[in-house]
Design a protein around this motif. Structure first.
Motif, PDB file in Angstrom:
ATOM      1  N   TRP A   1       0.885  -1.295   0.004  1.00  0.00           N
ATOM      2  CA  TRP A   1       0.004  -0.065   0.009  1.00  0.00           C
ATOM      3  C   TRP A   1       0.930   1.391   0.059  1.00  0.00           C
ATOM      4  CZ3 TRP A   1      -4.523  -0.725  -1.607  1.00  0.00           C
ATOM      5  CH2 TRP A   1      -5.298  -1.837  -1.129  1.00  0.00           C
ATOM      6  N   ALA A   2       2.135   1.172   0.697  1.00  0.00           N
ATOM      7  CA  ALA A   2       2.626   2.359   0.805  1.00  0.00           C
ATOM      8  C   ALA A   2       3.318   2.477  -0.431  1.00  0.00           C
ATOM      9  CB  ALA A   2       4.005   2.202   1.980  1.00  0.00           C
TER      10      ALA A   2
ATOM     11  N   THR B   1       2.314   1.799  -3.300  1.00  0.00           N
ATOM     12  CA  THR B   1       1.310   2.350  -4.146  1.00  0.00           C
ATOM     13  C   THR B   1       1.404   3.701  -3.903  1.00  0.00           C
ATOM     14  OG1 THR B   1       0.470   0.010  -4.249  1.00  0.00           O
ATOM     15  CG2 THR B   1      -0.858   1.961  -5.399  1.00  0.00           C
ATOM     16  N   ALA B   2       0.927   4.232  -2.738  1.00  0.00           N
ATOM     17  CA  ALA B   2       0.757   5.433  -2.462  1.00  0.00           C
ATOM     18  C   ALA B   2       1.913   6.620  -3.040  1.00  0.00           C
ATOM     19  CB  ALA B   2       0.731   5.581  -0.765  1.00  0.00           C
TER      20      ALA B   2
ATOM     21  N   ARG C   1       3.277   6.689  -5.638  1.00  0.00           N
ATOM     22  CA  ARG C   1       3.154   6.909  -7.001  1.00  0.00           C
ATOM     23  C   ARG C   1       2.101   8.098  -7.143  1.00  0.00           C
ATOM     24  NH1 ARG C   1       4.188   7.859 -10.415  1.00  0.00           N
ATOM     25  NH2 ARG C   1       2.959   6.698 -12.187  1.00  0.00           N
ATOM     26  N   LEU C   2       1.494   8.546  -6.001  1.00  0.00           N
ATOM     27  CA  LEU C   2       0.576   9.637  -5.916  1.00  0.00           C
ATOM     28  C   LEU C   2       1.237  10.923  -6.023  1.00  0.00           C
ATOM     29  CD1 LEU C   2      -2.383   8.477  -3.980  1.00  0.00           C
ATOM     30  CD2 LEU C   2      -2.354   8.593  -6.374  1.00  0.00           C
TER      31      LEU C   2
ATOM     32  N   VAL D   1       4.534  14.386  -1.534  1.00  0.00           N
ATOM     33  CA  VAL D   1       3.973  14.980  -0.933  1.00  0.00           C
ATOM     34  C   VAL D   1       2.706  14.356  -0.266  1.00  0.00           C
ATOM     35  CG1 VAL D   1       2.892  17.153   0.082  1.00  0.00           C
ATOM     36  CG2 VAL D   1       4.975  17.211  -1.806  1.00  0.00           C
ATOM     37  N   ARG D   2       1.863  13.698  -1.350  1.00  0.00           N
ATOM     38  CA  ARG D   2       0.532  13.159  -0.982  1.00  0.00           C
ATOM     39  C   ARG D   2       0.927  11.806  -0.208  1.00  0.00           C
ATOM     40  NH1 ARG D   2      -3.934  14.573  -4.494  1.00  0.00           N
ATOM     41  NH2 ARG D   2      -2.857  16.039  -6.041  1.00  0.00           N
TER      42      ARG D   2
ATOM     43  N   SER E   1       3.342  11.351   1.995  1.00  0.00           N
ATOM     44  CA  SER E   1       3.666  11.624   3.378  1.00  0.00           C
ATOM     45  C   SER E   1       2.479  12.180   3.894  1.00  0.00           C
ATOM     46  CB  SER E   1       4.935  12.414   3.589  1.00  0.00           C
ATOM     47  OG  SER E   1       5.102  13.147   2.295  1.00  0.00           O
ATOM     48  N   ALA E   2       1.607  12.687   3.205  1.00  0.00           N
ATOM     49  CA  ALA E   2       0.351  13.194   3.773  1.00  0.00           C
ATOM     50  C   ALA E   2      -0.680  12.311   4.390  1.00  0.00           C
ATOM     51  CB  ALA E   2      -0.427  14.168   2.842  1.00  0.00           C
ATOM     52  N   MET E   3      -0.246  11.030   3.531  1.00  0.00           N
ATOM     53  CA  MET E   3      -1.155   9.727   3.998  1.00  0.00           C
ATOM     54  C   MET E   3      -0.349   8.954   5.123  1.00  0.00           C
ATOM     55  SD  MET E   3      -2.440   8.141   0.308  1.00  0.00           S
ATOM     56  CE  MET E   3      -3.296   9.068  -0.660  1.00  0.00           C
TER      57      MET E   3
ATOM     58  N   VAL F   1       2.849   7.726   4.940  1.00  0.00           N
ATOM     59  CA  VAL F   1       3.913   6.984   4.379  1.00  0.00           C
ATOM     60  C   VAL F   1       5.357   7.598   4.683  1.00  0.00           C
ATOM     61  CG1 VAL F   1       4.976   5.938   2.400  1.00  0.00           C
ATOM     62  CG2 VAL F   1       2.360   5.954   2.511  1.00  0.00           C
TER      63      VAL F   1
ATOM     64  N   GLU G   1      -1.313   0.282 -11.283  1.00  0.00           N
ATOM     65  CA  GLU G   1      -0.170   0.203 -10.388  1.00  0.00           C
ATOM     66  C   GLU G   1      -0.600  -0.013  -8.870  1.00  0.00           C
ATOM     67  OE1 GLU G   1       3.204   3.169 -11.369  1.00  0.00           O
ATOM     68  OE2 GLU G   1       1.544   4.128 -11.988  1.00  0.00           O
ATOM     69  N   ASP G   2      -1.692  -0.509  -8.524  1.00  0.00           N
ATOM     70  CA  ASP G   2      -2.071  -1.247  -7.397  1.00  0.00           C
ATOM     71  C   ASP G   2      -1.043  -2.402  -7.293  1.00  0.00           C
ATOM     72  OD1 ASP G   2      -3.107  -2.710  -5.197  1.00  0.00           O
ATOM     73  OD2 ASP G   2      -5.005  -2.496  -5.598  1.00  0.00           O
TER      74      ASP G   2
END
Lengths: 355, 253
Positions: A235-236, A238-239, A241-242, A245-246, A248-250, A252, A296-297
Motif C-alpha cells: 500500500w505504501a 502504491t501511495a 506513486r501519487l 507530498v501526497r 507523506s500526507a497519508m 507513508v 499500479e495497485d
C-alpha cells in the motif's frame, strides 16, 4: 478481494470495482499459464533435436530416459529455461520498484548504471585477471560483476540520502554512471587481448548459456526473500506513486521506504546481472507491460511485473533458439530486437497515457 | 470533541526559517480558515502540524491520535495508473497492512464517493481527470479514513462555483458530524466569511489574528495581509461581503 460474485445489495461502484479485481486476477492467471507454456517450449527446443514426447518423458520420468537426453534436458535446458524465469522476474521487479520509488518511467537496473558497472567488473576479471575478492578464481567474473553493480547502487544509495537530492538527481546520476562505466569498459577493451576482448563482448551481450542449477537456486532464493518484503509495503509503495507530498500526507514514511526499496532493488538486480550479463530491456519493458495490463495497485502490479518479465525473457529464450536452427543467439540481443517493436506497439495502441 | 492548540509554532526548510510564531487554539466541529498572502507560510504551517517538518513551539492535539490527522496538499498532477476508486481505497488502507478489503472498508469508500458526488468518476484513470475532478478526488482520499484533524491546502481552488459551494457544505457537515478540526487554507475571503466560523490570519510566518471570522477579517487586517483597500459590508440579505477597492495607498500601510 477474491470474490467476484455480485451481491445485488452492493452499490454500482463496489460491483464495478469487484469486476475490475476479477479481470486483474484473470490477467495474472493468464500470464502464469503463458509462462508455463513458454518454459515447456523452451525446454523442448535446442541445438540437439529431440521429439517433444521424448523430452516430456525425460521431464516426468527421468529414470526411463537414456543418459544423453537426460543430461541435455535436466542439466542444460532446464537450468537455462528456469534461469530465464528467475532472471526475468528479478530484473522486471527491480525495474518496477525503481520506477515506483524514483517516480520515473525510465528508471531500471540498466539506466541507473548497474548493468554498466557489472560489465566493467566482469571485464576487470576477463581482461586484467583482477579479482575484487581474491580466492574464488572460478567465480571471479560473476563476483566482480556483482561487486561493481553493488558498488554502483550503494553510490546512488549514499547520494540519495544527502540533503536536497531529488529523485530527478538520482536518475541523472545513474545516467552519468552508465557513461562513466562504459568509458572505463571501452578503455579496458582497447588494451585487451583478442581472446579477452571476445569474452568481454560476449558477456556484455547477455546470455543464459552459463546457466546452472546453483544460479537458478541463488536467484530464486533472492526473489523469495525480496518479494514478501515488497509485498508487505504494497500500500505504501502504491501511495508513493501519487507523489511524495501526497504519500507523506497519508502517513507513508517516504524517505525510509525509498531507502529500503533501493537496498532490495540493488540486490535483486545485481545478482542476476552478474550471472547473465547485460539484458537491458527487461527492467524497463516488464514493468511497463504490467502497468498497462494491471495498473499500479501493487497487489497486482508486483506479481504482474514479475510474471511479465519472466514471460518476456522466457519467450525470448525460445526465440533465441528458434531464429537460427542449431544455434543459440545471445539473449540480450533478441530481447531488444524483438522487444522494442512489441513494446512500441503496446504503448502506442493502448489509448490511455501509460505514465 | 477534538481540539488543536498551536503554541508559538515555528518551522524551517534547511536554513531558511519560514514560520516564526503561529499560535491558535482550535475546537472541532466547525471550519477554520487559514488566510494569508502567497508565501506567508500557510503550507509550511500545515506541514509542521502534520509532523513533516520540525521546529520550535508545540502542537498539542487532544481527543485524537496522530494517525487520525490527514493533510491534503495543494493540487498537483497524479500520474499513477490507478482508477479513482483504487486511489481512495489506497488512502484508506495506509497503515493497516493487509491485502484484503473488508465489506466495511468498501462501504466506507462508497459512502465517501457519494458524499463528495464523484460516483460517476470511480472507474476513470487518475491521469484522465480534469483539475477540478482531481481536486474532488483528493478531498475524498483525504476524508475516507474519517480523520479527526484535517488540513486542506486550497481545497476548492480548481472547482466551479457550484462545486465550491457543494464541497464546502459537505466539509462543514463533516466537521459537524465528526466534531473534527478542519483547517482550510483559502484565498476567497467571501467564501471564508460564508462558511468558516473561525479564521487564522498569517503574515510572514506569524499569526496576525485569530478568532471569529468576522472579527478577524477587518479592512485594516486585510490591508496588512494583502496590501489592498477593501470594505466589509452587509449585502441586501444581511450577509457580510468583502468589496475590493484597489491597492492600498502607500502611507496607509
Amino acid at each position: 478481494m477474491t470474490t467476484a460474485e455480485l451481491d445485488p445489495s452492493e452499490s454500482a461502484s463496489v460491483q464495478s470495482y469487484r469486476g475490475l479485481v476479477a479481470r486483474r486476477i484473470a490477467i495474472l492467471v493468464g500470464l502464469s499459464v503463458a509462462l508455463v507454456l513458454s518454459v515447456a517450449v523452451d525446454v523442448s527446443l535446442g541445438p540437439a533435436r529431440y521429439a517433444v514426447g521424448d523430452v516430456l518423458k525425460t521431464l516426468f520420468a527421468p529414470g526411463t530416459a537414456d543418459l544423453q537426453i537426460r543430461v541435455v534436458v535436466w542439466d542444460i535446458r532446464m537450468p537455462m529455461a528456469l534461469l530465464a524465469v528467475t532472471v526475468g522476474a528479478s530484473l522486471s521487479l527491480a525495474g518496477a520498484q525503481m520506477q515506483t520509488i524514483l517516480a520515473n518511467p525510465l528508471a531500471s537496473p540498466f539506466t541507473l548504471g548497474l548493468s554498466a558497472a557489472a560489465s566493467f567488473g566482469a571485464a576487470l576479471a576477463m581482461v586484467l585477471g583482477v579479482s575484487l575478492f581474491p580466492g574464488a578464481i572460478s567465480l571471479m567474473v560473476p563476483i566482480n560483476a556483482f561487486a561493481m553493480a553493488m558498488a554502483a547502487s550503494l553510490l546512488i544509495f549514499g547520494l540519495s540520502t544527502l540533503r536536497g537530492v531529488t529523485v530527478e538527481t538520482i536518475v541523472l546520476l545513474g545516467i552519468a554512471l552508465v557513461f562513466s562505466f562504459n568509458a572505463a569498459l571501452a578503455l579496458l577493451q582497447y588494451f585487451a587481448s583478442e581472446q579477452a576482448l571476445s569474452a568481454v563482448v560476449f558477456w556484455t551481450m547477455g546470455s543464459l548459456s552459463k546457466a546452472t542449477w546453483g544460479k537458478v537456486a541463488v536467484t530464486a532464493i533472492i526473489l523469495a526473500i525480496c518479494t514478501p518484503l515488497f509485498a508487505r509495503r504494497a500500500w505504501a509503495l502504491t501511495a508513493i506513486r501519487l507523489g511524495e507530498v501526497r504519500a507523506s500526507a497519508m502517513g507513508v514514511p517516504v524517505k525510509r521506504l525509498r531507502l529500503e526499496a533501493l537496498v532490495l532493488v540493488s540486490v535483486l538486480a545485481a545478482v542476476p546481472i552478474s550471472f547473465v550479463g547485460t539484458i537491458g530491456f527487461i527492467g524497463i519493458v516488464g514493468p511497463h507491460v504490467a502497468r498497462l495490463l494491471l495498473g499500479e495497485d501493487q497487489r497486482f502490479f508486483l506479481p504482474g511485473s514479475m510474471l511479465s518479465g519472466a514471460v518476456i525473457l522466457s519467450a525470448t529464450s525460445v526465440l533465441s533458439k528458434a531464429i537460427l536452427p542449431g544455434a543459440v543467439l545471445p539473449i540480450g540481443i533478441i530481447t531488444a530486437l524483438v522487444g522494442v517493436p512489441f513494446f512500441a506497439a503496446l504503448i502506442l495502441t493502448k489509448g490511455r497515457k501509460s505514465w | 470533541m477534538v481540539s488543536l492548540t498551536l503554541d508559538k509554532v515555528g518551522a524551517r526548510y534547511g536554513r531558511r526559517q519560514i514560520l516564526f510564531d503561529a499560535s491558535a487554539s482550535l475546537q472541532g466541529g466547525v471550519l477554520t480558515a487559514l488566510v494569508g498572502a502567497n508565501a506567508a507560510g500557510k503550507s509550511t504551517l500545515f506541514r509542521r502540524i502534520a509532523g513533516h517538518l520540525r521546529g520550535a513551539g508545540a502542537v498539542q492535539l487532544e481527543g485524537a491520535h496522530d494517525h487520525e490527522l490527514r493533510y491534503m496538499p495543494q493540487d498537483t498532477g497524479m500520474t499513477a495508473a490507478l482508477t479513482v476508486y483504487e486511489s481512495i481505497i489506497l488512502s484508506l488502507k495506509q497503515g493497516s497492512g493487509g491485502w484484503r478489503l473488508s465489506t466495511e472498508e468498501l462501504r466506507a469508500v462508497d459512502e465517501t464517493v457519494r458524499r463528495f458526488n464523484i460516483s460517476h468518476l470511480v472507474d476513470q484513470q487518475l491521469s484522465e481527470l480534469s483539475g477540478g475532478q482531481r481536486q474532488a478526488v483528493s478531498i475524498a482520499q483525504t476524508l475516507v479514513s474519517r480523520p479527526k484533524v484535517v488540513l486542506m491546502d486550497e481545497p476548492t481552488s480548481a472547482l466551479d462555483l457550484n462545486r465550491q459551494y457543494e464541497v464546502l457544505e459537505s466539509l462543514r457537515l463533516y466537521a459537524e458530524e465528526t466534531q473534527a478540526v478542519l483547517i482550510l487554507a483559502m484565498h476567497d475571503l467571501n467564501q471564508v466569511m460564508r462558511c468558516c466560523s473561525t479564521t487564522i490570519a498569517l503574515a510572514e510566518g506569524r499569526t496576525l489574528a485569530f478568532g471569529p471570522t468576522l472579527e478577524v477579517l477587518t479592512p485594516a487586517l486585510i490591508r496588512r495581509l494583502y496590501g489592498i483597500e477593501s470594505r466589509v459590508e452587509r449585502c441586501s440579505r444581511g450577509a457580510p461581503i468583502m468589496i475590493v477597492d484597489g491597492p492600498a495607498v502607500q502611507d496607509a500601510i
